[in-house]
Design a protein around this motif. Structure first.
Motif, PDB file in Angstrom:
ATOM      1  N   SER A 166       0.824  -1.209   0.000  1.00 14.12           N
ATOM      2  CA  SER A 166       0.000   0.000   0.000  1.00 14.12           C
ATOM      3  C   SER A 166       0.861   1.263   0.000  1.00 14.12           C
ATOM      4  O   SER A 166       0.626   2.194  -0.777  1.00 14.12           O
TER       5      SER A 166
ATOM      6  N   ILE B 221       2.657   1.735  -3.369  1.00 12.06           N
ATOM      7  CA  ILE B 221       1.786   2.339  -4.378  1.00 12.06           C
ATOM      8  C   ILE B 221       1.645   3.832  -4.124  1.00 12.06           C
ATOM      9  O   ILE B 221       1.572   4.643  -5.061  1.00 12.06           O
ATOM     10  N   GLY B 222       1.629   4.223  -2.856  1.00  9.68           N
ATOM     11  CA  GLY B 222       1.608   5.653  -2.538  1.00  9.68           C
ATOM     12  C   GLY B 222       2.842   6.363  -3.060  1.00  9.68           C
ATOM     13  O   GLY B 222       2.766   7.492  -3.556  1.00  9.68           O
TER      14      GLY B 222
ATOM     15  N   ARG C 254       2.509   6.631  -6.769  1.00  9.43           N
ATOM     16  CA  ARG C 254       1.508   7.665  -7.049  1.00  9.43           C
ATOM     17  C   ARG C 254       2.124   9.053  -6.979  1.00  9.43           C
ATOM     18  O   ARG C 254       1.931   9.885  -7.876  1.00  9.43           O
TER      19      ARG C 254
ATOM     20  N   ALA D  28      -4.474   1.492  -4.778  1.00  8.58           N
ATOM     21  CA  ALA D  28      -4.051   1.406  -3.379  1.00  8.58           C
ATOM     22  C   ALA D  28      -5.157   0.826  -2.504  1.00  8.58           C
ATOM     23  O   ALA D  28      -4.876   0.132  -1.517  1.00  8.58           O
ATOM     24  N   ARG D  29      -6.393   1.089  -2.874  1.00 10.35           N
ATOM     25  CA  ARG D  29      -7.517   0.583  -2.072  1.00 10.35           C
ATOM     26  C   ARG D  29      -7.601  -0.932  -2.139  1.00 10.35           C
ATOM     27  O   ARG D  29      -7.887  -1.597  -1.148  1.00 10.35           O
TER      28      ARG D  29
ATOM     29  N   ALA E  27      -5.032  -2.858  -2.884  1.00 11.55           N
ATOM     30  CA  ALA E  27      -3.725  -3.462  -2.637  1.00 11.55           C
ATOM     31  C   ALA E  27      -3.565  -3.931  -1.203  1.00 11.55           C
ATOM     32  O   ALA E  27      -2.632  -4.661  -0.893  1.00 11.55           O
TER      33      ALA E  27
END
Length: 241
Positions: A146, A149-150, A153, A212-213, A215
């Motif tokens: 998570s 991925i942030g 992003r 992300a949600r 993941a």
């Protein structure tokens, strides 16, 4: 307000589909620079970040280098690398600059995702006889996904905004219309290209938010239901005679 109307009129004008660089072609170039640079940065930063997070070594150096890379002026870095590499390698030089700007966020997301894991979970894996590679691939990587991925992003949003300066060295993209519109004072063209860049950033941000949600591992989302205790015996009411 009229400038915004003119900007949207510029975006949807049939003339944007004509000429040596059409608007769809500029968008494709912009996205190609963005995804290509972030992909190369991810190949470099993710394994290094996982290694730092797993071993706990080199974190101070990574933080220092990340901070230094973020402090670099994007335009100055692109121009400097193009001058050093030469005009024939200006594409490679620009991509290198974008990669350098994308690495810090991805690196931070990779090692901070592993560092955020509860140590008791990792100790439990070792107690079960798991090897260090199994701990990395089965515990740390899924649970740290998570935050990774942030980082991706953040890097993507930074690069998609910075790629506009690629046109400054003649590489096209949406920045071409901004540079073209400034000397002629065609502010509708400049604002229209900026709106398209913002729209791309919002779409990419929404895509990463959804990613992300989903993941987060399912095991972290499950709620442990407390075991219901047996019902207490009904008290016997004594009546007085």
């Amino acid at each position: 307000m009229n400038l915004f109307v003119e900007a949207f009129a510029w975006i949807f004008s049939p003339e944007r589909l004509e000429g040596t660089l059409t608007l769809p072609m500029a968008i494709a170039q912009h996205l190609a620079f963005t995804f290509g640079s972030v992909a190369i940065a991810a190949i470099i930063a993710i394994p290094l970040g996982w290694l730092i997070g797993h071993t706990g070594r080199g974190r101070e150096i990574a933080v220092f280098l990340s901070g230094a890379a973020r402090a670099l002026p994007a335009l100055g870095l692109v121009v400097l690398l193009v001058m050093l590499a030469g005009v024939n390698l200006k594409t490679e030089a620009a991509v290198t600059a974008f990669v350098v700007l994308a690495i810090p966020s991805i690196l931070a997301g990779a090692y901070s995702g592993i560092e955020a894991i509860d140590r008791t979970v990792i100790d439990a894996g070792r107690a079960m006889g798991m090897t260090e590679w199994q701990i990395l691939f089965r515990i740390e990587m899924p649970l740290g996904l998570s935050l990774l991925i942030g980082g991706l992003r953040s890097a993507t949003l930074q690069v998609v905004a910075t790629v506009t300066i690629a046109a400054y060295v003649g590489l096209g993209g949406l920045g071409f219309f901004m540079i073209q519109g400034l000397p002629t004072r065609n502010f509708a063209e400049v604002l229209g290209a900026a709106i398209v860049v913002v729209a791309l950033a919002l779409v990419l941000d929404g895509a990463f938010a959804l990613l992300a949600r989903f993941a987060v591992p399912r095991t972290t989302n499950r709620r442990i239901r407390p075991r219901q205790s047996e019902p207490a015996a009904t008290p016997v009411l004594q009546t007085s005679h």
